[in-house]
Design an enzyme around this catalytic site. Structure first.
Site, PDB file in Angstrom:
ATOM      1  N   HIS A  76      -0.973   4.537   8.356  1.00  0.00           N
ATOM      2  CA  HIS A  76      -0.318   4.066   7.133  1.00  0.00           C
ATOM      3  C   HIS A  76       1.189   4.305   7.194  1.00  0.00           C
ATOM      4  O   HIS A  76       1.640   5.378   7.610  1.00  0.00           O
ATOM      5  CB  HIS A  76      -0.883   4.794   5.918  1.00  0.00           C
ATOM      6  CG  HIS A  76      -2.332   4.528   5.676  1.00  0.00           C
ATOM      7  ND1 HIS A  76      -2.783   3.400   5.018  1.00  0.00           N
ATOM      8  CD2 HIS A  76      -3.439   5.232   6.002  1.00  0.00           C
ATOM      9  CE1 HIS A  76      -4.111   3.433   4.947  1.00  0.00           C
ATOM     10  NE2 HIS A  76      -4.537   4.542   5.531  1.00  0.00           N
TER      11      HIS A  76
ATOM     12  N   GLU B  57       0.821  -1.216   0.000  1.00  0.00           N
ATOM     13  CA  GLU B  57       0.000   0.000   0.000  1.00  0.00           C
ATOM     14  C   GLU B  57       0.857   1.270   0.000  1.00  0.00           C
ATOM     15  O   GLU B  57       1.934   1.299   0.568  1.00  0.00           O
ATOM     16  CB  GLU B  57      -0.963  -0.019   1.188  1.00  0.00           C
ATOM     17  CG  GLU B  57      -0.295   0.190   2.540  1.00  0.00           C
ATOM     18  CD  GLU B  57      -0.864   1.412   3.257  1.00  0.00           C
ATOM     19  OE1 GLU B  57      -1.268   2.376   2.577  1.00  0.00           O
ATOM     20  OE2 GLU B  57      -0.877   1.403   4.496  1.00  0.00           O
TER      21      GLU B  57
END
Lengths: 557, 557
Positions: free
Chosen positions: B370, B195
């Protein structure tokens, strides 16, 4: 009306609880001096609106008292409303030369230049307007030639800072008049109006000079063409791009109408200095080696029609961004513009460019033009005002500015966090928030000024979300029955060809509704239309969970 | 079709060149395993659209090959599209218990729970789906119970990271399976899908634990009630609010439907721990001293209907924000939400609250879920993949992730920055981008799925900007003349009562246009309508600089 006890009044017609459309006024008995007249862009909720300007009802009602418009600097949020103001009220405009130069472009576009008296001033000017004596002081900001204004009144001195930062190493030696500010403070300031844009940010704004260093570094590293996008009016930034280009032996091309306009005004007035052979035309870009070219372009906010956006889509005639070129965002996205800017960055990477971007001062390619907390405190400390009115900012900024003012010794009860249209009346012994004058938003939509109001906007909102369905029915006057229709026209609701069944069901429902009313001998159109609206609306919501605007049209023949 | 040489294929149906609606798939001959099925909120240009989901045409065409849907975690951009997928294609869903718990809420709302096979897995599960053997590894993210997935195929191992960060001091000892990742890398990873959300951010994400320390500090300092707004699904954040409340002897109330739902699921499944008497009802808030109360509420993104927005407008029943209360934004605004969040902060200050807000990690009240650049490099270093496909992000993020991958040794030609619907076929000796399958956006509007397309959106755009003008004319069949009208109906264009003159002029113009056509014996409706549209459009633009949608309606009787 100002009463005898309240001879000195201060109010805003724009700029409080918002960022944009700054417009303030100081009134002493029968003299009003206006400061700035800006515009603001609408947010996305104001569908179709082009521009927002201040409501000048109060000024129109007191037009005989208006002595002048003082403009602190040439940014849109301080000059954008001037043409609309002048169309309704003529008044002389006092501003520095660069500011007047930018106002002139605007007035010329609106055909107002001939009938307006423009008076150039500078930081050492002293002018008398009615009871007021006005003096000025230089400030630093992201456009040159900015002024703060001191109103010397019988009650005391009122100071309006304009937009400012304290840049102690400014470009082109444009130092702030810090000694003048200190002198005003020493002599006593009754009330200070100071800008609040960065009241939420701790510390001290970095100097504009820092950007120059980073630009030069990037220009030196770049192998191909270098594109720099910034606000055209940031003449000192433009100067630093020019300087970096000179040092790295690059010629400079200008892309975008406002870039060409502002650079030409700034050069003509001596605010921008470059060698005679520095500028090249866009069609000359490809004649030079890429490492000999720098390009200044508009569009740093992602504006879809501006130069940078067109470059990123390879739609700019004569100039192309190629792999190896460098694109520098010398700017930070204004809230609301992030997505458009991001889209351009994506496209620039797809073209193979090296892109230098990032918000705030992260890349070193941008610094703010507005004072941070320590500078705001410095201004208040220099001025030592008795009363303080934070201006220019949304509520949380005004609030934080109030906290800062308290921290440097202004009494809590002497700070006025007010709204547009709220008036503070001051004598040297007392200040009070008193009357309220109109201080709302006027919407400009195309040529219309103020004609689009809540009803039109509400309709646009409904139409934008679920579209509309027009239902046409023709009735016979004599026989009391439907002779043609119902016919439906869908726009923005469903695609008619794919929704025949749904629209047929609507027709059946309308027929049934009308027939039932006729059986009951209801013949008033208003009732019939309302019934059609209600039954159709309910049916469509159950079927689609959408609420299109339903417009029944009944024709009787 | 997959050819014999290209047995292993990887593609995305969502998540590339966008943030949201993640949906990836790995195919080996006749076996397809789908990973995640998210949704995305539309930006403001998609007027009236409620939700965007992936286009599953390819899956429908290959439904016999689909073995399962693996869901990496329970965020909307990974589960929001599941109900729409299941309405068209039934398939078993494999996910961890918390993820399944959140999916169940969703399926229940859509009446799909009974017919769906939900298979709970955990990080040590090993499952066989057709040719695939799947194993899993734990990752950290802003929701518990996240998995990365390894597909062991005859060609080699394909790893999908899901969303992750490396939190080495996680809340509730939810450590990442770093040793498993290292083992996968040691045994050889053919392709890594990782990601890219924070690929633009240098450094290493701060640990979630840091937020806990700052929360406790703020809770200790607070005199009145403490409100904390965060995403309900951030269960570790919720846990830390609970812990801070316990330490400062406060009871906890929950405001907002999703907060109540998620907390209840998380407690039931043991992801959230608190004393039995910790929670209080909203009507009990006022019975306790303010300094004994903490409140967790939804709405950290400024959602107008969520708890925090209503609190800020003093419109929440039973709970009030009073001077002296503290409101903590334990969140950062997602791009596009800044203005709504700012409006709430303004209102909270107006209520006299102390507000702790700010973007990113500035306040210490939020950390990202993240991985930043150093963590992304760590993941690639652990996995040592031969081929690399950056996923989950807009183009510039994918691009930056590519640069990071190169920096840790992945060969440039082995990195595939692809688009939704672009297929990468891999053998152990070669990878190539080959065919293209449908990978667009499907719009959900009310109950309609995919029925709103370009034409409807274009109409909504025009209607939103300048509204519409309906012009009704009744013609006589026999006498070839106007027997009633023209009548105009304006919606969202001008306010009819204020614009009588303009609309009268339109009527005259239409009459003239129709009469002229009749003199020329033009009787086709299409031509007549077109003429009316053109002449009226031109006239209105000249008069108003607006372009309303003009809808001529001709009735012949």
């Amino acid at each position: 009306m100002t009463t005898a006890e309240n001879k000195l009044s201060i109010f805003a017609l724009g700029g409080l609880n918002e960022v944009g459309k700054n417009m303030y006024a100081v009134q002493y008995e029968n003299d009003i001096v206006v400061i700035d007249c800006g515009s603001k862009f609408p947010d996305e909720s104001l569908l179709g609106i082009d521009l927002i300007i201040p409501d000048i009802t109060y000024l129109k009602e007191n037009k005989d008292k208006i002595r002048a418009l003082i403009v602190t600097h040439g940014h849109e949020d301080h000059i954008g409303g001037i043409p609309y103001l002048l169309k309704q009220l003529n008044m002389p405009i006092y501003a520095t030369r660069l500011t007047l130069g930018l106002i002139e472009i605007k007035l010329n576009e609106h055909g107002l230049l001939r009938d307006t008296k423009l008076v150039p001033i500078h930081s050492d000017s002293s002018i008398e307007l009615g009871t007021f004596k006005l003096t000025f002081f230089k400030t630093n900001h992201s456009i040159p030639d900015c002024l703060g204004v001191a109103f010397h009144t019988p009650e005391g001195t009122v100071v309006h800072t304009g937009d400012f930062k304290f840049d102690l190493t400014p470009v082109n030696d444009h130092y702030p008049d810090i000694h003048k500010m200190a002198e005003l403070g020493k002599n006593g300031v009754l009330a200070l109006l100071s800008e609040s844009t960065n009241a939420e940010r701790p510390g001290f704004t970095p100097s504009e000079k820092l950007v120059g260093e980073h630009l030069e570094e990037a220009f030196t590293k770049a192998d191909g063409k270098v594109f720099v996008s910034t606000f055209a009016s940031n003449v000192h930034r433009v100067q630093q791009v020019v300087d970096a280009a000179i040092k790295t032996n690059r010629k400079l091309a200008l892309l975008g109408r406002s870039m060409v306009n502002v650079v030409s005004v700034a050069m003509e007035l001596g605010y921008l200095k470059m060698p005679d052979d520095m500028l090249i035309e866009t069609n000359e870009v490809n004649e030079l080696a890429p490492e000999r070219v720098a390009i200044l372009c508009t569009g740093s906010q992602g504006e879809p029609m501006a130069a940078l956006s067109r470059l990123s889509n390879s739609k700019y005639r004569q100039v192309e961004i190629l792999p190896g070129d460098t694109v520098i965002f010398s700017s930070t996205p204004i809230p609301g513009n992030e997505r458009n800017v991001a889209r351009i960055i994506d496209n620039l990477f797809l073209l193979g460019a090296k892109v230098i971007y990032g918000s705030g001062t992260a890349t070193g390619m941008h610094v703010s033009g507005h004072a941070y907390q320590e500078e705001l405190k410095l201004m208040i400390t220099l001025m030592k005002p008795k009363y303080f009115i934070p201006i220019h900012g949304e509520y949380r900024m005004l609030h934080q500015h109030r906290v800062l003012a308290e921290s440097v010794g202004v009494k809590k009860e002497n700070i006025f966090v007010i709204k547009n249209g709220e008036v503070v009346d001051i004598t040297n012994s007392e200040a009070r928030q008193t009357r309220r004058i109109p201080g709302g938003n006027i919407f400009v939509d195309g040529l219309g000024i103020g004609d689009v109001g809540d009803i039109v906007l509400r309709d646009r909102k409904q139409l934008s979300e679920d579209g509309m369905l027009i239902i046409v029915i023709t009735l016979s006057k004599k026989e009391n029955k439907i002779i043609s229709g119902p016919d439906t026209i869908s726009r923005g609701f469903v695609y008619a060809r794919q929704s025949e069944e749904l629209l047929n069901d609507v027709n059946q429902l309308v027929k049934k509704t009308i027939n039932k009313l006729q059986e009951e001998n209801v013949t008033q159109w208003k009732v019939m239309k309302q019934s059609v609206k209600e039954s159709t609306g309910k049916f469509l919501y159950a079927q689609t969970k959408r609420r299109p605007m339903i417009v029944p049209i009944i024709i009787e023949v």
